[in-house]
Design an enzyme around this catalytic site. Structure first.
Site: not given
Length: 494
Positions: A239, A273
Site C-alpha cells: 500500500e 495517501c
C-alpha cells in the site's frame, strides 16, 4: 505483546504538538525480530486451530475494548502524530467497522466450498478453501496509525495467522497499545507481537522467516521493502503513495465538490495517501468552483491547540518537500490564490490553493503530503481523464457529475473511485482497497483483503471410478479415440 531484548537501544518519540518527548521505545534489532517471528510460528498452529468462530469471538472482544477506551487511543494518536482528537476518533470508528467485518465474514469467505467439476472429471467432487499463511509481518504508517494497520492486522488474524507488527517510529505507542489490548482477550499466547524501531527494524522483518509482508508507506520505501523480501522470495502486499485527483464536470454539484476537495486535500494536514492533491475542473464552472474552495479553505487553520482543525506536519523532513512543491509551482507560472510559501510556519502549514500550475510541476507529479491543492482548468472531461491518468500513481479518485459520473469514473486507472463523494470506498468494509502503478498492489479490506493473507488449497475426492480412465498407462486406443471425439464435440464448434 512487546518483543525486544532488555538491553535494546532506545529512541524517543517527539510530539509535533508540544515538541516534547512523549515516549521512549526500544529499537528492535534483527535478533529481536527473529525471536518474535520464532514465537509467532510456535503459536500459529494454536491460533489457526481455534477456528473461525473462536477467533471471531476474540476479535470482537478486542473491538469492544478499543471502542470503550477510544478516547484514550485518540489522545495517544493526537500526542504522537498531531492529528486532532476528533479526527482520531473518526479514524477509530472506521477501523472498528473493518475489524467487525473481518471477524464476521472470514468463515464465509475463506471456508471450504464446493466447486463444480467438468464433464471429463464428473467422477470427482471438488472443493477449495483458503488456509492461513502462518506468520504475517506488518509494517505500518504514522499518518493513520490505527485505521491503516488494522486493515492488515485484523484481516491477517481473522484468517488464522499470527502477526509481528513494526509500527512507525513516529507512532510506536499506538501500535503497542493495540497489541496490549488484544493480549487482554488472548492471554494464552502472543498472536500479535509488536517490535518497535526504525527502518533497520523494518528491514530485519522483511528478511526474517515471515510468510508475507504487509507494507504501508511511501513508494520509495516500498521499493526497498520489495528488494529485501526478494532475497527470501517473501510475498508482499504493498500500500504505497498516491496523487489522487478530483474531477468536476460542468454539471457537478459545486458545493459538494468544493467541500470534498477541501476535506480531501486539507484534512490530516494533507498527510493522506488517499488525499486529494489534484483537482481538474470543467472550464465552464472553474471560477465558481475556485471561489467556493478558497472561501471554505480560508476558514481552516492549522495549529496545535484543541480547536485546531488540522494539526502540524508530523515528519520534519516533509516541510522541505512541501516548500519545494509550492516554490516549483509558483516558479513555473502557477498562482497561490490562498496561502503560498508564507503559509509554512515552523511545523505548521496553512492551507494553500494553487491554480495555473503546469502539469510538469512537481506539485502535480509528485506526492506532496501537505495541505495543498492544485486546481486546474480543463476544456472537457476527455481532457480531465487524460490528465488524471497521466500520473504514475493510481490509488483513488473522486468524480462529481450529475449525469456522467459513472462513465467518467470507468475511464480512470485507479484502484478505487467515489462518484459524487470523496473516499467513501475506504469506508465500506466489504470493498477492497489498494492501488495500481506506483501506488502498489494487493488489497486490504473486503473478501480480497482476507484472501490476501491466505493461500488457496484445491482438493478433489473421487466419488466413483471414471468410465474414461485418462491418467493411467492402462488407457486403451478406444479411450483415446473417445477423447478425440469429445474434444471436437466440446470445443471444436467454437
Amino acid at each position: 505483546m512487546i518483543t525486544t531484548s532488555p538491553a535494546a537501544d532506545m529512541f524517543d518519540v517527539i510530539s509535533p504538538v508540544t515538541g516534547r518527548v512523549v515516549g521512549t521505545h526500544p529499537r528492535g534489532s534483527a535478533d529481536d525480530i527473529d525471536d518474535a517471528v520464532r514465537r509467532a510460528h510456535e503459536v500459529a498452529g494454536w491460533w489457526g486451530a481455534l477456528g473461525f468462530d473462536a477467533r471471531a469471538r476474540r476479535l470482537d472482544a478486542w473491538r469492544g475494548i478499543i471502542a470503550r477506551r477510544a478516547p484514550e487511543l485518540a489522545e495517544l494518536t493526537h500526542i504522537e502524530m498531531g492529528k486532532p482528537r476528533a479526527d482520531a476518533m473518526l479514524e477509530i470508528a472506521m477501523a472498528l467497522e473493518h475489524l467487525a467485518w473481518s471477524a464476521k465474514n472470514a468463515a464465509r469467505v475463506l471456508g471450504r466450498r464446493a466447486v463444480r467439476s467438468s464433464l471429463l472429471t464428473a467422477n470427482q467432487s471438488a472443493s477449495v478453501e483458503y488456509l492461513p499463511l502462518g506468520v504475517v509481518g506488518v509494517i505500518g504508517p504514522w499518518n493513520y496509525p490505527i485505521f491503516t494497520p488494522l486493515g492488515s492486522l485484523s484481516f491477517a488474524l481473522a484468517a488464522g495467522n499470527t502477526v509481528v507488527y513494526k509500527p512507525s517510529e513516529y507512532t510506536p505507542g499506538v501500535g503497542v497499545w493495540l497489541a496490549q489490548r488484544l493480549s487482554e482477550v488472548v492471554p494464552e499466547h502472543p498472536v500479535l507481537q509488536v517490535v518497535t524501531g526504525d527502518g533497520s527494524t523494518g528491514s530485519a522483518l522483511c528478511r526474517s522467516a515471515v510468510n508475507k509482508i504487509g507494507f504501508t508507506g511511501s513508494t520509495a520505501t516500498g521499493k526497498k521493502v520489495m528488494t529485501a523480501c526478494a532475497e527470501t522470495l517473501t510475498p508482499v502486499l504493498m500500500e504505497c503513495g498516491g496523487k489522487d485527483a478530483l474531477i468536476v464536470d460542468a454539471d457537478g454539484d459545486l458545493e459538494a465538490a468544493a467541500d470534498a476537495a477541501v476535506w480531501g486535500g486539507l484534512s490530516n494536514a494533507g498527510q493522506t495517501c488517499l488525499g486529494v492533491e489534484r483537482v481538474y475542473v470543467h472550464e465552464e464552472v472553474f471560477d465558481a468552483f475556485v471561489d467556493r474552495v478558497v472561501t471554505r479553505a480560508r476558514t481552516i487553520r492549522a495549529g496545535s491547540g484543541g480547536n485546531a482543525q488540522i494539526g502540524p506536519i508530523t515528519m520534519p523532513t516533509q516541510i522541505d518537500v512541501i516548500r519545494r512543491h509550492i516554490d516549483d509551482a509558483i516558479g513555473k507560472g502557477g498562482r497561490a490564490v490562498l496561502g503560498g510559501l508564507d503559509a509554512i510556519e515552523g511545523n505548521l502549514v496553512q492551507p494553500t490553493i494553487l491554480v495555473d500550475v503546469p502539469e510538469d510541476s512537481v506539485a502535480v507529479t509528485e506526492e506532496t503530503f501537505g495541505p495543498t491543492l492544485t486546481v486546474t482548468r480543463v476544456r472537457d472531461m476527455d481532457d480531465a481523464v487524460e490528465r488524471a491518468n497521466a500520473s504514475r500513481y493510481g490509488l483513488g479518485l473522486s468524480v462529481f457529475s450529475r449525469r456522467r459520473g459513472d462513465e467518467i469514473a470507468t475511464r480512470i486507472r485507479t484502484g478505487a473511485v467515489s462518484v459524487n463523494s470523496y473516499v467513501m470506498y475506504a469506508a465500506v468494509p466489504s470493498l477492497p482497497l489498494g492501488g495500481v502503478g506506483d501506488s502498489g498492489f494487493g488489497r486490504v479490506h473486503g473478501a480480497d483483503g482476507l484472501r490476501e493473507f491466505t493461500f488457496p488449497r484445491a482438493m478433489t475426492r473421487q466419488r466413483f471410478p471414471s468410465i474414461l480412465p485418462l491418467t493411467t498407462f492402462r488407457r486403451t486406443p478406444r479411450i483415446d479415440a473417445l477423447v478425440r471425439v469429445l474434444v471436437r464435440l466440446l470445443h471444436g464448434r467454437h
